[in-house]
Design a protein around this motif. Structure first.
Motif, PDB file in Angstrom:
ATOM      1  N   UNK A   1      22.806  68.239  28.549  1.00 32.30           N
ATOM      2  CA  UNK A   1      23.819  67.730  29.471  1.00 32.30           C
ATOM      3  C   UNK A   1      25.229  67.963  28.954  1.00 32.30           C
ATOM      4  N   UNK A   2      25.437  67.805  27.655  1.00 35.04           N
ATOM      5  CA  UNK A   2      26.757  68.058  27.083  1.00 35.04           C
ATOM      6  C   UNK A   2      27.121  69.533  27.191  1.00 35.04           C
TER       7      UNK A   2
ATOM      8  N   UNK B   1      17.663  63.400  22.176  1.00 37.75           N
ATOM      9  CA  UNK B   1      18.711  64.251  21.608  1.00 37.75           C
ATOM     10  C   UNK B   1      18.800  65.567  22.379  1.00 37.75           C
ATOM     11  N   UNK B   2      17.661  66.193  22.642  1.00 36.66           N
ATOM     12  CA  UNK B   2      17.644  67.469  23.370  1.00 36.66           C
ATOM     13  C   UNK B   2      18.230  67.313  24.768  1.00 36.66           C
ATOM     14  N   UNK B   3      17.879  66.231  25.438  1.00 37.28           N
ATOM     15  CA  UNK B   3      18.409  65.984  26.778  1.00 37.28           C
ATOM     16  C   UNK B   3      19.919  65.783  26.744  1.00 37.28           C
TER      17      UNK B   3
ATOM     18  N   UNK C   1      19.511  50.006  20.643  1.00 39.40           N
ATOM     19  CA  UNK C   1      20.205  49.299  21.718  1.00 39.40           C
ATOM     20  C   UNK C   1      21.347  50.121  22.300  1.00 39.40           C
ATOM     21  N   UNK C   2      22.091  50.805  21.439  1.00 43.14           N
ATOM     22  CA  UNK C   2      23.181  51.658  21.922  1.00 43.14           C
ATOM     23  C   UNK C   2      22.622  52.788  22.782  1.00 43.14           C
ATOM     24  N   UNK C   3      21.563  53.403  22.326  1.00 37.21           N
ATOM     25  CA  UNK C   3      20.936  54.498  23.066  1.00 37.21           C
ATOM     26  C   UNK C   3      20.417  54.021  24.416  1.00 37.21           C
TER      27      UNK C   3
ATOM     28  N   UNK D   1      31.200  61.021  27.513  1.00 34.92           N
ATOM     29  CA  UNK D   1      31.229  59.939  26.524  1.00 34.92           C
ATOM     30  C   UNK D   1      29.844  59.323  26.355  1.00 34.92           C
ATOM     31  N   UNK D   2      29.161  59.105  27.468  1.00 28.99           N
ATOM     32  CA  UNK D   2      27.826  58.508  27.405  1.00 28.99           C
ATOM     33  C   UNK D   2      26.857  59.387  26.628  1.00 28.99           C
ATOM     34  N   UNK D   3      26.837  60.680  26.967  1.00 24.61           N
ATOM     35  CA  UNK D   3      25.888  61.565  26.305  1.00 24.61           C
ATOM     36  C   UNK D   3      26.241  61.788  24.833  1.00 24.61           C
ATOM     37  N   UNK D   4      27.510  61.737  24.513  1.00 25.01           N
ATOM     38  CA  UNK D   4      27.907  61.821  23.099  1.00 25.01           C
ATOM     39  C   UNK D   4      27.388  60.609  22.344  1.00 25.01           C
TER      40      UNK D   4
END
Length: 248
Positions: free
Chosen positions: A212-213, A206-208, A124-126, A70-73
């Protein structure tokens, strides 16, 4: 870019490549194990692997896996939107400010305020999700983002953009609206500005997140790793960290 910054990006790119290669290798090994054991129901290990893979196929991720996914999404979505908005600000053309009508100036400023408001929301979300997820790479990016603000602190604060103690940003819209349109362009719409810096770094974020996803999705089916309480990320596998522990 400072030498340490260059070295960190070289390391990241190397780790991305290694992580993807490792994920492919692990997936191939798992397939081979399952194929060899398909005709031998007495093989307890193979049956356990099959059972785990089947449960993962049904989406039964661990609570930590699910939260991390969820975090990485969220990180990926916010960074993609941030990248798009920063490009919009940078692409706004330079104007002959003195010869614009009041309506043209007002429209330009309205567009800037809209995009800056969106940038801060995405930023801020990121930042919140990267901080929550933790891990060496996320920590590097959070630190860099904070540094970009500090580099332009006085100019940004004049436009009503301030940094909170957790690294997130706040916006005084009235102060921004009251600024000269030419100053908006100078501080928020040119190469080398805070907007330019965070937009470029968003590409790495984004790449990171995608890496991870990808690993989390593979692990959902292969079950090679599990999280523990220390809270790191996929790159810590390669650096000897401990968010993912190899099983067996």
């Amino acid at each position: 870019m400072a030498r340490n910054g260059i070295n960190s990006l070289i390391l990241q790119n190397r780790l991305v490549s290694q992580a993807r290669s490792r994920a492919r290798t692990q997936s191939a090994k798992m397939g081979a194990i399952l194929q060899r054991s398909s005709g031998n129901s007495s093989n307890a290990l193979a049956n356990a692997i099959k059972k785990q893979a089947a449960s993962r196929n049904n989406g039964l991720l661990s609570a930590a896996d699910t939260k991390s996914k969820e975090n990485y999404t969220s990180i990926k979505s916010a960074a993609e939107s941030l990248k798009k908005r920063t490009k919009t600000l940078l692409d706004m053309p330079e104007k002959d400010w003195e010869n614009l009508t009041e309506e043209e100036v007002a429209k330009y400023k309205e567009d800037v305020v809209t995009e800056v408001s969106g940038v801060i929301s995405d930023y801020n979300e990121m930042m919140k999700k990267m901080t929550e997820e933790g891990g060496s790479v996320n920590e590097i990016y959070v630190k860099q983002m904070k540094g970009y603000f500090q580099n332009a602190k006085s100019k940004l604060e004049e436009l009503g953009i301030t940094q909170n103690s957790d690294g997130t940003l706040s916006l005084n819209k009235e102060l921004l609206k009251a600024a000269d349109a030419s100053k908006m362009k100078e501080v928020l719409g040119k190469a080398g500005t805070f907007i330019d810096d965070i937009g470029k770094r968003a590409e790495n974020v984004i790449s990171n997140a995608e890496t991870n996803l990808a690993v989390l999705n593979r692990n959902q089916y292969a079950g090679n790793y599990t999280y523990n309480q220390y809270g790191s990320d996929i790159f810590d596998i390669l650096l000897g960290g401990s968010k993912y522990n190899a099983k067996g």
